[in-house]
Scaffold this active site. Structure first.
Site, PDB file in Angstrom:
ATOM      1  N   LYS A 134       6.565  -2.073   1.806  1.00  0.00           N
ATOM      2  CA  LYS A 134       5.408  -1.462   2.470  1.00  0.00           C
ATOM      3  C   LYS A 134       4.211  -2.402   2.353  1.00  0.00           C
ATOM      4  CE  LYS A 134       3.248   3.045   3.080  1.00  0.00           C
ATOM      5  NZ  LYS A 134       3.296   3.022   4.536  1.00  0.00           N
TER       6      LYS A 134
ATOM      7  N   ARG B 199      -8.048 -20.179  -1.782  1.00  0.00           N
ATOM      8  CA  ARG B 199      -6.993 -20.031  -0.771  1.00  0.00           C
ATOM      9  C   ARG B 199      -5.947 -21.147  -0.864  1.00  0.00           C
ATOM     10  NH1 ARG B 199      -5.009 -21.114   4.069  1.00  0.00           N
ATOM     11  NH2 ARG B 199      -4.306 -19.345   5.344  1.00  0.00           N
TER      12      ARG B 199
ATOM     13  N   LEU C  59      11.322   1.096   6.903  1.00  0.00           N
ATOM     14  CA  LEU C  59      10.702   1.566   5.670  1.00  0.00           C
ATOM     15  C   LEU C  59      11.407   2.864   5.259  1.00  0.00           C
ATOM     16  CD1 LEU C  59       8.280   1.030   3.702  1.00  0.00           C
ATOM     17  CD2 LEU C  59       7.168   2.912   4.897  1.00  0.00           C
TER      18      LEU C  59
ATOM     19  N   HIS D  47      -1.352 -21.210  -0.442  1.00  0.00           N
ATOM     20  CA  HIS D  47      -0.224 -20.318  -0.191  1.00  0.00           C
ATOM     21  C   HIS D  47       0.539 -19.859  -1.446  1.00  0.00           C
ATOM     22  CE1 HIS D  47      -1.119 -21.438   3.888  1.00  0.00           C
ATOM     23  NE2 HIS D  47      -0.176 -20.631   4.362  1.00  0.00           N
TER      24      HIS D  47
ATOM     25  N   GLU E 240      12.328   2.353  13.966  1.00  0.00           N
ATOM     26  CA  GLU E 240      11.429   3.413  13.486  1.00  0.00           C
ATOM     27  C   GLU E 240      10.140   3.336  14.285  1.00  0.00           C
ATOM     28  OE1 GLU E 240      10.128   2.586   9.423  1.00  0.00           O
ATOM     29  OE2 GLU E 240      10.176   0.442   9.850  1.00  0.00           O
TER      30      GLU E 240
ATOM     31  N   ARG F  79       8.178   3.937  -4.752  1.00  0.00           N
ATOM     32  CA  ARG F  79       8.221   2.964  -3.648  1.00  0.00           C
ATOM     33  C   ARG F  79       7.186   1.868  -3.856  1.00  0.00           C
ATOM     34  NH1 ARG F  79       7.642   5.140   2.389  1.00  0.00           N
ATOM     35  NH2 ARG F  79       5.477   5.363   1.728  1.00  0.00           N
TER      36      ARG F  79
ATOM     37  N   TYR G 209       0.828  -1.201   0.000  1.00  0.00           N
ATOM     38  CA  TYR G 209       0.000   0.000   0.000  1.00  0.00           C
ATOM     39  C   TYR G 209       0.863   1.252   0.000  1.00  0.00           C
ATOM     40  CZ  TYR G 209       0.997   0.849   4.972  1.00  0.00           C
ATOM     41  OH  TYR G 209       1.624   1.119   6.165  1.00  0.00           O
TER      42      TYR G 209
HETATM   43  N1  PMP Z   1       7.815   3.740   8.801  1.00  0.00           N
HETATM   44  C1  PMP Z   1       6.689   3.013   8.760  1.00  0.00           C
HETATM   45  C2  PMP Z   1       6.684   1.660   9.373  1.00  0.00           C
HETATM   46  C3  PMP Z   1       5.540   3.531   8.135  1.00  0.00           C
HETATM   47  O1  PMP Z   1       4.404   2.799   8.088  1.00  0.00           O
HETATM   48  C4  PMP Z   1       5.568   4.835   7.611  1.00  0.00           C
HETATM   49  C5  PMP Z   1       4.334   5.438   7.008  1.00  0.00           C
HETATM   50  N2  PMP Z   1       4.098   4.953   5.737  1.00  0.00           N
HETATM   51  C6  PMP Z   1       6.768   5.561   7.672  1.00  0.00           C
HETATM   52  C7  PMP Z   1       7.876   4.976   8.280  1.00  0.00           C
HETATM   53  C8  PMP Z   1       6.874   6.945   7.098  1.00  0.00           C
HETATM   54  O2  PMP Z   1       6.865   6.873   5.690  1.00  0.00           O
HETATM   55  P1  PMP Z   1       6.333   8.072   4.791  1.00  0.00           P
HETATM   56  O3  PMP Z   1       7.163   9.264   5.119  1.00  0.00           O
HETATM   57  O4  PMP Z   1       6.563   7.601   3.402  1.00  0.00           O
HETATM   58  O5  PMP Z   1       4.898   8.285   5.125  1.00  0.00           O
END
Ligand code: PMP
Length: 285
Positions: free
Chosen positions: A148, A100, A206, A102, A181, A52, A33
């Site tokens: 993501k 369904r 991310l 895998h 993060e 991304r 997403y």
């Molecule tokens: N880390 C994670 C785990 C996230 O879900 C997000 C939000 N998408 C971010 C960092 C920040 O990313 P962005 O600046 O692209 O929103």
């Protein structure tokens, strides 16, 4: 204006929008997403988000639901039909609907869903003026956090714990005691020596689009940053702490666990960086 969702080629009332129970997003969290901020009716960092998205799809060997140009047109149409000036657009791609099992299904088109919603800029500005608190939690996620993926259960648990403890966000901490993060944000500190530090991109975090844009804007302004991991001790001892994300922009943190950061108010550097980022956003519109 009633909300409209885009579901696999159709614009439908949000309340009626649905996907099949055998969508692999629902069955396996087999999907990716993006969340893109909309300001003044325009998307911020559209290209970065699409880059991304394509990378996430590629890493999971998932076919893009359509080419990039028509996808951009659908995104604009979703924003238009929802009358969004300030808010977000959410898009999700899954490996489609199949019985369904895998392994990847053969000849199954990806599913594409988009929604959009308004956000209050005034509320966001007030939050930033006050600063927010964060907690620290163990990072219990998989080792491909660079993708993501919609598989967000650890992030959901972390955010709920933050909420339960009256905090805005949870910073996740790896087995070595280093901050990775936030549950939906990237983490930054300003050290006692005034150094701006954030973790380098890798499979451990991310690659935030806001993070990348802020780094680029700081470089333009000749403001140095240090790309390295930092520990929980450094976090608690920092002069300033802030976080970045598409929906939070640059958001000062004034408390970590029970430790007040600085004087308990947003720090000078964090505030300056927020205004640099806001100027960048204004330039995108
Ligand atoms: N880390 C994670 C785990 C996230 O879900 C997000 C939000 N998408 C971010 C960092 C920040 O990313 P962005 O600046 O692209 O929103």
């Amino acid at each position: 204006m009633s909300r409209i969702a885009y579901v696999n080629g159709q614009y439908v009332p949000h309340r009626d929008a649905s996907v099949h129970i055998e969508d692999r997003g629902y069955q396996f969290a087999d999907g990716v997403y993006e969340v893109v901020t909309v300001t003044g009716g325009r998307m911020i960092d559209e290209e970065g988000h699409l880059d991304r998205l394509w990378r996430s799809l590629n890493e999971l060997r998932m076919a893009p639901p359509m080419k990039r140009a028509p996808l951009k047109m659908v995104m604009r149409e979703v924003i238009r039909q929802n009358g969004i000036r300030d808010g977000i657009i959410y898009l999700q791609v899954t490996r489609g609907v199949a019985p369904r099992d895998h392994p990847f299904p053969k000849n199954t088109p990806s599913s594409l869903v988009m929604t959009a919603k308004r956000l209050s800029m005034a509320k966001a500005a007030k939050t930033a003026e006050q600063g927010v608190s964060v907690i620290t939690v163990p990072d219990i996620r998989w080792t491909r956090r660079d993708i993501k993926s919609v598989s967000l259960l650890p992030n959901v648990l972390a955010k709920q714990e933050a909420k339960d403890r009256g905090a805005y966000e949870a910073f996740q901490v790896d087995d070595d005691g280093m901050v990775t993060e936030g549950s939906s944000t990237n983490a930054w500190i300003v050290t006692k020596e005034g150094r701006i530090v954030t973790r380098p991109t890798s499979n451990s975090i991310l690659a935030g689009i806001t993070r990348a844009s802020l780094i680029r804007e700081l470089e333009k302004n000749d403001i140095e940053i240090e790309l390295r991991s930092f520990s929980v001790e450094e976090l608690l001892d920092a002069k300033e702490v802030f976080l970045t994300s598409s929906t939070s922009y640059v958001l000062p943190v004034v408390k970590v666990d029970d430790q007040v950061i600085g004087n308990g108010h947003p720090g000078i550097v964090s505030q300056k960086l927020r205004s640099i980022y806001e100027n960048f956003m204004a330039g995108e519109v």
